[in-house]
Design an enzyme around this catalytic site. Sequence first.
Site: not given
Length: 196
Positions: A69, A117
């Site tokens: 992330e 994403d």
Amino acid sequence: MVLHYTAMTSAEAALDWLCAPQSQVSAHYLIGRDGRIWQMVDERDRAWHAGAGRWRDIDDVNSASIGIEIDNPGDVPFSEPSMAMLERALADILVRWGIAPAGVIGHSDLAPGRKIDPGVRFDWRRLARRGLSVWPVAAAGGARDLEGALAEAGYTAPVPAEVRLAAFRARFRPCASGPVEDADLELLASLGSMCE
């Protein structure tokens, strides 16, 4: 190897959420905008970062990948410190696990239509220049069959070809839209040969 953005206000907020049992999500690493890195899950253990999706012949991507992330809300460029740390982390992980650059993908690649994403502001070319991902060069003639070309390049999620094409474009041709074009097929043909 799956890259994500946090879509949160800060790395600390993302860390709190990723470590909260009620979130039912996790990742192996979190990289802050300032370049700090946190390891949350051992690389040998399964993290819950990918969710439903498919890449190549892998249906359970969580069990077959390491998730990173990156602290970014999704609508701004990625910070230099976060990209520099990502490069260092990827270089180590790829060597440690014997992962080829073609094995570094985005969440949107495995879950097209469901996830976007790391998004169109992520600098995939930068990673490719450093040997940490791939970037196709148009192949003369290109592919003839969109479905086959997408599958050969790794885009095998069970969604319509147009949705997979949009995910491919978000990464490799972010300004493209509409029906498939020769430029898409040429890049897909090149990408497919890089993934063999």
